[in-house]
Write a protein that holds these residues in place. Structure first.
Motif, short mmCIF file in Angstrom:
data_model
loop_
_atom_site.label_atom_id
_atom_site.label_comp_id
_atom_site.label_asym_id
_atom_site.label_seq_id
_atom_site.Cartn_x
_atom_site.Cartn_y
_atom_site.Cartn_z
N SER A 62 0.86 -1.19 0.00
CA SER A 62 0.00 0.00 0.00
C SER A 62 0.89 1.23 0.00
O SER A 62 2.06 1.18 0.39
CB SER A 62 -0.94 0.01 1.21
OG SER A 62 -0.18 0.08 2.41
N ILE A 63 0.31 2.32 -0.43
CA ILE A 63 1.05 3.58 -0.41
C ILE A 63 1.34 4.00 1.02
O ILE A 63 2.43 4.52 1.33
CB ILE A 63 0.25 4.67 -1.16
CG1 ILE A 63 0.06 4.29 -2.62
CG2 ILE A 63 0.95 6.01 -1.05
CD1 ILE A 63 -0.77 5.27 -3.40
N GLN A 64 0.42 3.79 1.91
CA GLN A 64 0.61 4.15 3.30
C GLN A 64 1.78 3.40 3.91
O GLN A 64 2.61 3.99 4.62
CB GLN A 64 -0.66 3.87 4.10
CG GLN A 64 -0.57 4.24 5.57
CD GLN A 64 -1.86 3.96 6.31
OE1 GLN A 64 -2.81 3.44 5.74
NE2 GLN A 64 -1.89 4.29 7.60
N SER A 65 1.89 2.10 3.62
CA SER A 65 3.00 1.32 4.15
C SER A 65 4.33 1.79 3.59
O SER A 65 5.34 1.86 4.32
CB SER A 65 2.79 -0.16 3.84
OG SER A 65 3.87 -0.93 4.28
N ILE A 67 5.12 4.85 2.52
CA ILE A 67 5.47 6.15 3.10
C ILE A 67 5.93 6.00 4.54
O ILE A 67 6.93 6.61 4.97
CB ILE A 67 4.28 7.11 2.99
CG1 ILE A 67 3.96 7.40 1.52
CG2 ILE A 67 4.58 8.42 3.72
CD1 ILE A 67 2.76 8.27 1.32
N GLN A 68 5.25 5.16 5.30
CA GLN A 68 5.66 4.95 6.69
C GLN A 68 7.04 4.32 6.77
O GLN A 68 7.87 4.71 7.60
CB GLN A 68 4.63 4.08 7.40
CG GLN A 68 3.31 4.76 7.66
CD GLN A 68 2.32 3.85 8.36
OE1 GLN A 68 2.58 2.66 8.55
NE2 GLN A 68 1.17 4.40 8.75
N SER A 126 -5.65 14.98 10.00
CA SER A 126 -5.54 13.88 9.03
C SER A 126 -4.22 13.15 9.17
O SER A 126 -4.16 11.92 8.97
CB SER A 126 -5.70 14.43 7.61
OG SER A 126 -6.96 15.04 7.44
N TRP A 130 -3.98 9.28 9.93
CA TRP A 130 -3.29 8.43 8.95
C TRP A 130 -2.32 7.47 9.65
O TRP A 130 -2.20 6.31 9.30
CB TRP A 130 -2.56 9.31 7.94
CG TRP A 130 -1.95 8.56 6.81
CD1 TRP A 130 -2.60 7.97 5.76
CD2 TRP A 130 -0.55 8.31 6.59
NE1 TRP A 130 -1.70 7.36 4.91
CE2 TRP A 130 -0.43 7.57 5.39
CE3 TRP A 130 0.61 8.65 7.28
CZ2 TRP A 130 0.78 7.16 4.88
CZ3 TRP A 130 1.83 8.25 6.76
CH2 TRP A 130 1.91 7.51 5.58
N PHE A 131 -1.60 7.99 10.66
CA PHE A 131 -0.68 7.14 11.42
C PHE A 131 -1.42 6.27 12.43
O PHE A 131 -1.00 5.14 12.70
CB PHE A 131 0.36 8.00 12.15
CG PHE A 131 1.47 8.48 11.27
CD1 PHE A 131 2.52 7.65 10.92
CD2 PHE A 131 1.46 9.77 10.77
CE1 PHE A 131 3.55 8.08 10.11
CE2 PHE A 131 2.49 10.22 9.97
CZ PHE A 131 3.54 9.38 9.62
N PRO A 133 -5.14 5.05 12.83
CA PRO A 133 -6.53 5.02 12.32
C PRO A 133 -7.59 4.97 13.41
O PRO A 133 -8.75 5.36 13.15
CB PRO A 133 -6.56 3.75 11.46
CG PRO A 133 -5.13 3.48 11.12
CD PRO A 133 -4.34 3.94 12.30
#
Length: 478
Positions: A62-65, A67-68, A126, A130-131, A133
């Motif tokens: 995922s994009i979130q993973s 970026i983190q 946000s 995002w970090f 949920p």
């Protein structure tokens, strides 16, 4: 001829004293392996780790993973640079690298606060969601308790029911503060002033509404009081210890080596802090008063940030901030103490400077994003709070200085009385306790040579006995 301006060289006493609190060197290194740079080895290990993670990690999750993971890698490598480049600070235990990492985290926290300051509320909220949920479904209205209700119902069962995890956290927090400040007067002033702060801001923060017995009995006397007492007892115990550290290589037994390894996490030495001195100047007087006021502001930011950005008290982000500020406070207070009490220290340490900046940015964030909350501010309460904080802080410091001066005068009088008694005893003792002189036997090499013809034994010299008669009515001290 032009006048030259005198400056401190790198080897001057003032420069050395600043270095001792900003980048203290490690003395008596026994295990040199742990204190060598190892820069080439570190570079090889980090590059190997990057190569492994770059080609083995699944980037299609995922994009979130992604970026983190990238942000965590940035933080990790920044801390590595911190270990290699940043100053040690005033502490060297358990290892200077630990305090370099703390300084690196404080800089990252300062940069994060600066970034948040230039965003709007929706963007910041946000980011947190995002970090984390779980914050999406939480509002500050859910954090409602029975604050300030049924205050007339005071019983032992009610007090026992009010004791929870936060009471033990409160006790541990004040014990930790005591280990940092090490002064009864300053600590009790901060404790009492904080209860006044809660009363002044109770119309803005609902969890500041408390019953009188909750503030006086549970907070001031039990949690704060016991924490201060326990911390000061530990401080007195550490001050009386004799620190003679033995190298772990010189210890033969396995148990001794393990004990020495655990003691590495204890202080190398313990300094008895003397914030207030009977001969202290007005600058130190104001500096200690300023410490009390800024401490209140730092504590107040904790509750406003949690309330403005709507986080539960038990959220990990709240505890992470508290632990980070606690780690930052240890070198900060030590550097501030040296700056306040030592005239040879002409500037504050870098960690103290960064902490002060973080506190000011946090205050600006609270004022900017809490505009809707501060619209309901009762100006009279805030003005009275500022007046009470300033007056109470100065009054506490004045009382502490006056007490120290009284103790100093009392000690001087006791020393003078002891000196007078010793002088009288020296005058009286030769008269009363002097024994009568008896016959003394002398034997010298010259007499032995000349006494071959006369006698074989040593020569005896009779001496007269002196007797001292005291007339009736004669005073002893004469």
């Amino acid at each position: 001829m032009a006048l030259r301006r005198r400056t401190y060289s790198s080897g001057s006493d003032a420069s050395d004293h600043f270095i001792s609190i900003n980048e203290r060197p490690v003395d008596d290194i026994s295990l040199e392996f742990f204190y060598r740079p190892h820069t080439i080895t570190l570079l090889i290990v980090t590059i190997s780790g990057l190569v492994y993670s770059a080609f083995t990690r699944d980037e299609n999750e995922s994009i979130q993973s992604n970026i983190q993971s990238g942000l965590l890698a940035m933080v990790f490598f920044f801390l590595i640079i911190s270990v290699m480049a940043f100053p040690n600070g005033p502490f060297t235990r358990p290892h200077p690298a630990i305090w370099r990492i703390v300084f690196g985290l404080s800089i990252l926290y300062m940069l994060l606060l600066l970034f948040i300051l230039f965003q709007d509320y929706r963007t910041v909220r946000s980011m947190f969601e995002w970090f984390f949920p779980e914050l999406k479904n939480f509002t500050i209205d859910m954090d409602k308790g029975e604050w300030g209700q049924k205050c007339d119902d005071l019983s032992f069962e009610r007090l026992w029911q009010s004791i929870d995890f936060f009471c033990f956290a409160h006790f541990a927090g004040w014990a930790m503060k005591t280990l940092l400040v090490r002064h009864y007067g300053i600590l009790w002033t901060i404790s009492v002033m904080w209860e006044i702060t809660e009363i002044a801001f109770s119309h803005l923060l609902p969890n500041f509404v408390e019953c009188w017995w909750d503030a006086v009995i549970l907070d001031v006397l039990l949690c704060n009081g016991l924490g201060i007492w326990a911390g000061m007892q530990f401080c007195h115990l550490m001050e009386m210890r004799y620190y003679n550290w033995e190298s772990i290589k010189d210890i033969q037994t396995t148990t001794g080596k393990l004990k020495r390894a655990v003691l590495q996490f204890t202080p190398e030495s313990w300094t008895a802090m003397r914030w207030l001195d009977p001969a202290c100047t007005y600058m130190r007087f104001l500096a200690v008063s300023q410490l009390v006021i800024f401490w209140q502001l730092s504590e107040l930011n904790t509750f406003f940030l949690k309330h403005i950005f709507e986080m539960p008290p038990s959220h990990p982000l709240v505890f992470m901030r508290i632990f980070l500020l606690g780690a930052m406070c240890a070198p900060t207070l030590r550097q501030y103490y040296s700056y306040v009490t030592d005239p040879r220290c002409k500037r504050v340490g870098t960690q103290c400077w960064v902490y002060g900046l973080c506190m000011c940015i946090e205050t600006l964030i609270c004022i900017k994003f809490g505009a809707d909350i501060f619209q309901h501010t009762q100006i009279r309460n805030i003005i009275m709070w500022i007046f009470v904080q300033a007056f109470g802080s100065v009054l506490c410091v004045y009382i502490c200085v006056t007490q120290h001066r009284w103790q100093r005068k009392r000690q001087v009088k006791m020393d003078d009385s002891i000196d007078d008694d010793s002088e009288v005893s020296t005058k009286v003792s030769p008269v009363i306790h002097k024994p009568p002189r008896k016959t003394v036997t002398l034997s010298t090499p010259e007499n032995d040579e000349d006494s071959d013809d006369e006698s074989e034994g040593p020569m005896k010299i009779p001496r007269k006995r002196k007797t001292i008669q005291l007339r009736r009515g004669t005073r002893i001290d004469q």
